[in-house]
Structures are given as C-alpha cells and as structure tokens.
Design a protein around this motif. Structure first.
Motif, short mmCIF file in Angstrom:
data_model
loop_
_atom_site.label_atom_id
_atom_site.label_comp_id
_atom_site.label_asym_id
_atom_site.label_seq_id
_atom_site.Cartn_x
_atom_site.Cartn_y
_atom_site.Cartn_z
N SER A 57 0.82 -1.22 0.00
CA SER A 57 0.00 0.00 0.00
C SER A 57 0.85 1.26 0.00
O SER A 57 2.03 1.24 0.37
CB SER A 57 -0.90 0.02 1.24
OG SER A 57 -1.76 -1.10 1.27
N PHE A 58 0.23 2.38 -0.41
CA PHE A 58 0.82 3.71 -0.23
C PHE A 58 0.30 4.25 1.10
O PHE A 58 -0.87 4.05 1.45
CB PHE A 58 0.35 4.68 -1.32
CG PHE A 58 0.82 4.33 -2.71
CD1 PHE A 58 2.16 4.44 -3.06
CD2 PHE A 58 -0.08 3.92 -3.67
CE1 PHE A 58 2.58 4.14 -4.34
CE2 PHE A 58 0.33 3.61 -4.96
CZ PHE A 58 1.67 3.72 -5.30
N LEU A 59 1.15 4.96 1.83
CA LEU A 59 0.71 5.63 3.06
C LEU A 59 0.31 7.06 2.70
O LEU A 59 1.11 7.81 2.14
CB LEU A 59 1.83 5.63 4.09
CG LEU A 59 1.49 6.31 5.43
CD1 LEU A 59 0.42 5.53 6.18
CD2 LEU A 59 2.74 6.45 6.30
N PHE A 60 -0.94 7.44 2.97
CA PHE A 60 -1.44 8.80 2.75
C PHE A 60 -1.49 9.49 4.11
O PHE A 60 -2.11 8.99 5.04
CB PHE A 60 -2.86 8.79 2.15
CG PHE A 60 -2.91 8.58 0.65
CD1 PHE A 60 -2.01 7.74 0.01
CD2 PHE A 60 -3.87 9.22 -0.12
CE1 PHE A 60 -2.06 7.54 -1.35
CE2 PHE A 60 -3.92 9.04 -1.50
CZ PHE A 60 -3.02 8.20 -2.13
N ASP A 61 -0.83 10.64 4.21
CA ASP A 61 -0.81 11.41 5.46
C ASP A 61 -1.20 12.84 5.12
O ASP A 61 -0.46 13.54 4.43
CB ASP A 61 0.59 11.33 6.08
CG ASP A 61 0.68 12.05 7.42
OD1 ASP A 61 -0.38 12.47 7.94
OD2 ASP A 61 1.79 12.19 7.95
N ILE A 62 -2.37 13.28 5.62
CA ILE A 62 -2.86 14.62 5.28
C ILE A 62 -2.66 15.54 6.48
O ILE A 62 -3.17 15.30 7.56
CB ILE A 62 -4.35 14.58 4.89
CG1 ILE A 62 -4.50 13.79 3.59
CG2 ILE A 62 -4.93 15.96 4.67
CD1 ILE A 62 -5.55 12.76 3.63
N GLN A 63 -1.84 16.60 6.25
CA GLN A 63 -1.57 17.60 7.29
C GLN A 63 -1.44 18.96 6.63
O GLN A 63 -0.83 19.08 5.57
CB GLN A 63 -0.25 17.28 8.01
CG GLN A 63 -0.29 16.03 8.87
CD GLN A 63 1.05 15.80 9.57
OE1 GLN A 63 1.87 16.69 9.68
NE2 GLN A 63 1.26 14.58 10.03
N ASP A 64 -1.99 19.99 7.27
CA ASP A 64 -1.86 21.38 6.80
C ASP A 64 -2.22 21.53 5.32
O ASP A 64 -1.49 22.14 4.54
CB ASP A 64 -0.44 21.91 7.02
CG ASP A 64 -0.03 21.85 8.48
OD1 ASP A 64 -0.92 22.08 9.33
OD2 ASP A 64 1.14 21.57 8.76
N LYS A 65 -3.35 20.94 4.92
CA LYS A 65 -3.83 21.01 3.52
C LYS A 65 -2.80 20.49 2.53
O LYS A 65 -2.69 20.95 1.40
CB LYS A 65 -4.22 22.46 3.16
CG LYS A 65 -5.47 22.93 3.89
CD LYS A 65 -6.11 24.08 3.18
CE LYS A 65 -7.48 24.37 3.79
NZ LYS A 65 -8.17 25.47 3.13
N GLN A 66 -2.01 19.49 2.99
CA GLN A 66 -1.01 18.88 2.12
C GLN A 66 -1.10 17.36 2.24
O GLN A 66 -1.24 16.83 3.34
CB GLN A 66 0.39 19.36 2.54
CG GLN A 66 1.51 18.85 1.64
CD GLN A 66 2.82 19.55 1.95
OE1 GLN A 66 3.05 20.69 1.57
NE2 GLN A 66 3.71 18.84 2.66
N LEU A 67 -1.03 16.68 1.10
CA LEU A 67 -1.05 15.22 1.10
C LEU A 67 0.39 14.72 0.95
O LEU A 67 1.07 15.02 -0.03
CB LEU A 67 -1.90 14.70 -0.07
CG LEU A 67 -1.81 13.20 -0.38
CD1 LEU A 67 -2.26 12.37 0.82
CD2 LEU A 67 -2.65 12.84 -1.61
N ASN A 68 0.87 13.99 1.95
CA ASN A 68 2.19 13.38 1.90
C ASN A 68 2.01 11.89 1.61
O ASN A 68 1.30 11.19 2.33
CB ASN A 68 2.92 13.56 3.24
CG ASN A 68 3.00 15.02 3.64
OD1 ASN A 68 3.60 15.82 2.94
ND2 ASN A 68 2.37 15.38 4.75
N ILE A 69 2.63 11.41 0.54
CA ILE A 69 2.48 10.01 0.14
C ILE A 69 3.81 9.30 0.32
O ILE A 69 4.86 9.81 -0.07
CB ILE A 69 2.03 9.88 -1.33
CG1 ILE A 69 0.83 10.80 -1.63
CG2 ILE A 69 1.66 8.44 -1.67
CD1 ILE A 69 0.46 10.87 -3.10
N THR A 70 3.78 8.10 0.90
CA THR A 70 4.99 7.30 1.14
C THR A 70 4.83 5.93 0.51
O THR A 70 3.76 5.32 0.58
CB THR A 70 5.23 7.13 2.66
OG1 THR A 70 5.32 8.42 3.26
CG2 THR A 70 6.50 6.35 2.95
N ALA A 71 5.92 5.44 -0.11
CA ALA A 71 5.98 4.05 -0.59
C ALA A 71 7.26 3.44 -0.05
O ALA A 71 8.29 4.13 0.06
CB ALA A 71 5.96 4.01 -2.11
N SER A 72 7.22 2.15 0.28
CA SER A 72 8.39 1.52 0.90
C SER A 72 8.47 0.04 0.53
O SER A 72 7.45 -0.61 0.29
CB SER A 72 8.30 1.67 2.42
OG SER A 72 9.31 0.91 3.06
#
Length: 374
Positions: free
Chosen positions: A32-47
């Motif tokens: 899966s991709f990790l979706f992290d939403i903070q301060d009107k910004q989407l941070n996406i992580t792949a590992s």
C-alpha cells in the motif's frame, strides 16, 4: 474527512512511487501507499522496507487531518485512466472506507490501518551532508549505472560508490571489466567520507531528478542515506563493506592516444558487432597513423566484418581487442562529440575520456582488453 486534488498530479506521483514497491513484500501493508494529510497537504509514502520514497501534493480543498494506507494496485488502476479533472476523496478512517468521486462516476474501496505501516528511522545528527545540483547528480548516476556489477560474492561492486575527499567528489561504478569515474572538483571535504548506493535507489533517483530542479541534499552515515530533492525524498539502506581502490587500476601513462568521432565509432561498432562470436563479442582494433580498423569474426559460423574509420592517431601501430558490447555501452554513455582513447599496450586497460570536459568535472571510463589469438 474530505479532500480534493488533481487526478493527473496524483497519478504522476503514484506512478513514480510505485517503482519502490516490490511484487512480493515481507509485510502485506507494504503493498500500500501511506497517505498522510496535514496542513492542507497530502504526503504520500511508498516503501519496500529498505527504500522509502516520499512526495507531497498541495490539496485544493481539505477539511481535516488524517492518516491511512491505500492499496497500491487499486488506487493506480483507479486514477491512471482518468483524464485531468478534480478528484474528491471521502475517507472514513474509523471504518477504513474510501470513496473517490470523479466527473462521471464514483469508486468505493477499503483502506488499511496506517498504524501497521512501518516507520523509517531518521538519520542521526552528525551525519555527512553533500549538497549538489540535482541535474549533475542525475547525469552522474545515469552515466554510472551500466558499469555496476551483479556479483553475489562481492556485493560492494553492485552499487555506485560516492567518495568524498579533500580534492573532489568521485562517483564510481565498476564490474571488474569496465569502470566509470565521475569527478566533481566543486564538491570536497577536509573530512573524507564515502558510501555505496545500491542499484535500486540509484534507479529510483534517476527517474525523479531533473536538470532544472535546483539542489539535491544527500545526508548519510555508515548504514543509511537520505536524499532530499524538489518534490520529495528517498531514504535507503546502504551497501556495507569496503570498496576496492579504483584509482589503482587506472593507468597513468598511456602514450598512444587516439581521438575519434564518438558517433562514427559507435555506428561502426554496431555494424560489425553482429558478426563477432556471440560468446566472446570480441572486436579487434587495428591502429596505425591516421587510421582505425575495426574487425570481428565468428569462426563457428564463418562470419566476419571489417570497417575502417578516419581518426587522429600518431602512436605506435597496435592490435588490441575489446568486448564489443562493453565498448558500445561506454560510448553510448558519453555525450561529447569526440572521445580520446588512451592506450599503452594490448595487455593493459584502455582509458576513454571526452575530448572536451565540462568545467570542474573529470569524466573517465576504463575498459579491460581481451586476449587476441594472433
């Protein structure tokens, strides 16, 4: 919670990050991709547990903060066929459900619990930092990747070696038969430091670094590295071990120097290589004043080829053999109009350099000769 973003922006970021994810992962959550939403910004992580890649996207609309994992295959299939349009995500983190509304339809699927996603360790303070132009880093990686080995007995040869000294930063790759050394004299340090970047993160970086993106910041210790660039970052585990002394194999005094048009030589090689023995790929170079003759033959199939090209050569008459595919790769990965091939004798390595070098750079490639049955 609810947020909106561009379909094409999301798709391009996910396509880049998807190259990190392995087809078979030790932990199911890494599919899966990790979706992290903070301060009107989407941070996406792949590992893949050894390499972690992150990117960020500004959201058009957002009504909260949240963290959840999205199955990579599902989200990639969902967005790759959509034309440019706004996508609205409705996420219920409690029940782990996602709804994506687009122009003419809607997708519904299940999310994963973000708590299961492994957190990567930050590199501690005191690590070595190199800041260099992202385009130059990309060029050096591009130029070096073909020379890395696939050696189970010597894993240190399977990556790209970054060697920071008081003189320069050298970026080196070798498989024992060919070698690439890129030196940048703008980057140096009184405290020598080095690391070996594995092939996978090097290939990932090659796909994301562009010439006009400013600087890339490399931070590393003995085991891990973090590379920050415009639009994201990559963390990776390094190859541990001692890289061989690459300078010791580069001959310093090659009196016979041949200067030739790179594309002309490359074209001639590609024409005669199909007639060489498939197992050895041996190409013979016959050098005499003002002339280079290339020849190949395969005795088993009674095939042979010969071609002459004009060159600038005033050394001793010589016959030397090289592996045609390796010589082709070297010439393909250089960019200059002309190249200079420096030779000593048929038993010693040939050094190939661009006839004109960029300012503050020194690019050198080396190829080991093959035995000729004269």
């Amino acid at each position: 919670m609810r947020f909106t973003l561009s379909s094409s922006a999301l798709n391009s970021r996910l396509q880049t990050l998807s190259k990190v994810i392995n087809s078979k992962n030790s932990l199911p959550i890494l599919d899966s991709f990790l979706f992290d939403i903070q301060d009107k910004q989407l941070n996406i992580t792949a590992s893949d547990s050894e390499n972690v890649m992150r990117t960020s996207l500004q959201l058009d609309e957002c009504d909260g903060e949240s963290k959840f994992a999205v199955p990579s295959r599902t989200i990639l299939d969902a967005v790759k066929e959509l034309p440019e349009q706004p996508l609205t995500f409705e996420v219920d983190v409690t029940n782990l459900t996602i709804q994506i509304q687009y122009q003419n339809g809607v997708y519904n699927f299940t999310a994963q619990n973000a708590a299961e996603y492994p957190e990567s360790q930050a590199i501690p303070d005191g690590a070595t930092v190199i800041t260099m132009n992202a385009g130059i880093l990309n060029d050096n990686i591009n130029r070096s990747l073909f020379a890395t080995a696939q050696d189970e007995l010597r894993p240190v040869m399977n990556g790209i070696y970054f060697d920071l000294t008081s003189d320069s930063l050298a970026i080196v790759a070798s498989d024992g038969h060919k070698l690439v050394r890129n030196k940048n004299f703008k980057l140096k340090s009184e405290t020598p430091a080095s690391f070996i970047l594995p092939k996978k993160p090097a290939m990932l970086l090659r796909n994301v670094l562009t010439k006009d993106e400013g600087d890339a910041v490399i931070k590393f210790d003995t085991k891990n590295a973090e590379i920050h660039y415009a639009g994201g970052s990559l963390s990776c585990r390094l190859i541990e071990g001692r890289y061989p002394n690459y300078n010791s194999v580069i001959p310093q005094d090659n009196p016979n120097q041949l200067t030739v048009d790179r594309k002309g030589l490359l074209g001639a090689l590609r024409r005669i290589l199909p007639f060489a023995s498939e197992s050895s790929q041996l190409v013979r170079l016959h050098l005499e004043t003002g002339k280079l003759e290339l020849s190949s033959e395969d005795i088993d199939f009674a095939t042979s080829a010969k071609e002459s090209i004009v060159c600038d050569y005033s050394g001793q008459t010589m016959n030397i053999g090289f592996k045609g595919s390796s010589l082709t790769e070297i010439l393909t990965n250089l960019e200059s109009e002309d190249v200079t091939i420096q030779l000593a004798d048929p038993s010693r390595a040939g050094v190939i350099v661009p006839t004109t070098q960029e300012e503050d750079e020194d690019i050198l490639m080396l190829i080991m000769p093959m035995l000729l049955n004269d």
